[in-house]
Design an enzyme around this catalytic site. Structure first.
Site, PDB file in Angstrom:
ATOM      1  N   HIS A 184      -8.624   7.700  -1.282  1.00  0.00           N
ATOM      2  CA  HIS A 184      -7.504   7.269  -0.431  1.00  0.00           C
ATOM      3  C   HIS A 184      -6.262   7.047  -1.296  1.00  0.00           C
ATOM      4  CE1 HIS A 184      -6.181   4.269   2.979  1.00  0.00           C
ATOM      5  NE2 HIS A 184      -5.211   5.056   2.588  1.00  0.00           N
ATOM      6  N   HIS A 219       0.935   5.754  -1.049  1.00  0.00           N
ATOM      7  CA  HIS A 219       0.190   6.942  -1.467  1.00  0.00           C
ATOM      8  C   HIS A 219       0.963   7.576  -2.615  1.00  0.00           C
ATOM      9  CE1 HIS A 219      -2.459   7.623   2.350  1.00  0.00           C
ATOM     10  NE2 HIS A 219      -2.302   6.342   2.084  1.00  0.00           N
ATOM     11  N   TYR A 258       6.878 -14.581 -23.165  1.00  0.00           N
ATOM     12  CA  TYR A 258       7.785 -13.453 -23.013  1.00  0.00           C
ATOM     13  C   TYR A 258       8.930 -13.841 -22.058  1.00  0.00           C
ATOM     14  CZ  TYR A 258       9.266  -8.664 -21.847  1.00  0.00           C
ATOM     15  OH  TYR A 258       9.968  -7.526 -21.653  1.00  0.00           O
ATOM     16  N   ASP A 270       0.708  -4.952 -20.252  1.00  0.00           N
ATOM     17  CA  ASP A 270       1.696  -5.958 -19.851  1.00  0.00           C
ATOM     18  C   ASP A 270       1.465  -6.445 -18.415  1.00  0.00           C
ATOM     19  OD1 ASP A 270       3.165  -6.130 -22.185  1.00  0.00           O
ATOM     20  OD2 ASP A 270       4.566  -4.541 -21.619  1.00  0.00           O
ATOM     21  N   HIS A 325       0.861  -1.193   0.000  1.00  0.00           N
ATOM     22  CA  HIS A 325       0.000   0.000   0.000  1.00  0.00           C
ATOM     23  C   HIS A 325       0.888   1.230   0.000  1.00  0.00           C
ATOM     24  CE1 HIS A 325      -3.013   2.900   0.938  1.00  0.00           C
ATOM     25  NE2 HIS A 325      -2.605   3.096   2.172  1.00  0.00           N
TER      26      HIS A 325
HETATM   27 ZN   LIG Z   1      -3.154   4.813   3.156  1.00  0.00          ZN
END
Ligand SMILES: [Zn+2]
Length: 233
Positions: A169, A97, A227, A120, A95
């Site tokens: 978010h 930002h 690939y 891709d 996660h």
């Molecule tokens: Zn966050």
């Protein structure tokens, strides 16, 4: 110490987020799961990246019970756990930002596939979740975030599109390992930036043709992928 190798992999994945410029201060986290033991390793909450060692990584079970670790886990742990429970093939979650992907999340707009760079790695537009309700925000917010992501994938294969934008978010990404989750986060940011530039140059740009999208995704992923070099194991 439990899961030494997984701790090291998760530590390195978190440091890679910093090396790739995807996180500011402590705004980000990566985790990995040991499926056979049902245990998740995640970054502790609020510890500066430069001070992190494998011992700091927190080990939790899939219900959020801390199995080993003296520090509090990242506050996003319930979101990561919901993703591990709902998406059985994934082995890592990241996660961030990161700037451009977060801008798309704030604009509450899925990222269209404008080119083969996107195709891709993502076999379709990167989905956006619905907004959380006031009750969901007041309740178990981080778990509800995970549930909102799960709902956004009711008709989408999370193994074919290993990323999501959480409305208002930021992105969550995943993959078979913590390192691959971070890798997908890096690609997502690049794709998000290019999609923005594409629309700046021509606001009427069309998504890539389905045939070219399929060609690029399927030559890298799945049964008939060709690939790169042949796998030796
Ligand atoms: Zn966050």
């Amino acid at each position: 110490m439990l899961l030494k190798t997984l701790r090291e992999e998760v530590l390195d994945a978190n440091l890679e987020l910093v090396r790739r410029g995807l996180v500011l201060y402590t705004f980000g986290n990566a985790s990995g799961i040991n499926r056979s033991g049902g245990l998740v390793a995640i970054k502790p909450s609020g510890v500066p990246y430069e001070e992190l060692t494998p011992e700091h990584i927190v080990i939790s079970d899939l219900d959020g019970k801390i199995v080993e670790g003296n520090l509090r886990p990242s506050s996003d742990l319930p979101t990561h756990l919901e993703l591990y429970r709902c998406f059985p093939n994934i082995g890592g979650v990241a996660h961030t930002h990161s700037e451009f992907a977060t801008a798309w999340a704030q604009a509450e707009t899925p990222i269209p596939c404008f080119g083969t760079t996107h195709a891709d790695s993502f076999h379709g537009p990167v989905p956006i979740t619905k907004r959380l309700s006031a009750e969901e925000i007041a309740g178990d917010y981080e778990l509800e975030t995970g549930k909102a992501i799960h709902r956004a994938f009711e008709k989408v294969d999370p193994d074919a599109i290993p990323a999501v934008l959480v409305a208002g978010h930021a992105p969550f990404c995943w993959g078979p390992t913590a390192a691959s989750a971070v890798h997908n986060g890096v690609i997502l940011e690049y794709v998000a930036k290019m999609a923005c530039h594409t629309l700046l140059i021509n606001a009427d740009s069309s998504p890539l043709a389905r045939e070219l999208h399929d060609k690029h995704f399927l030559r890298k992923h799945g049964r008939d992928a060709y690939y790169g070099q042949a796998k030796t194991r």
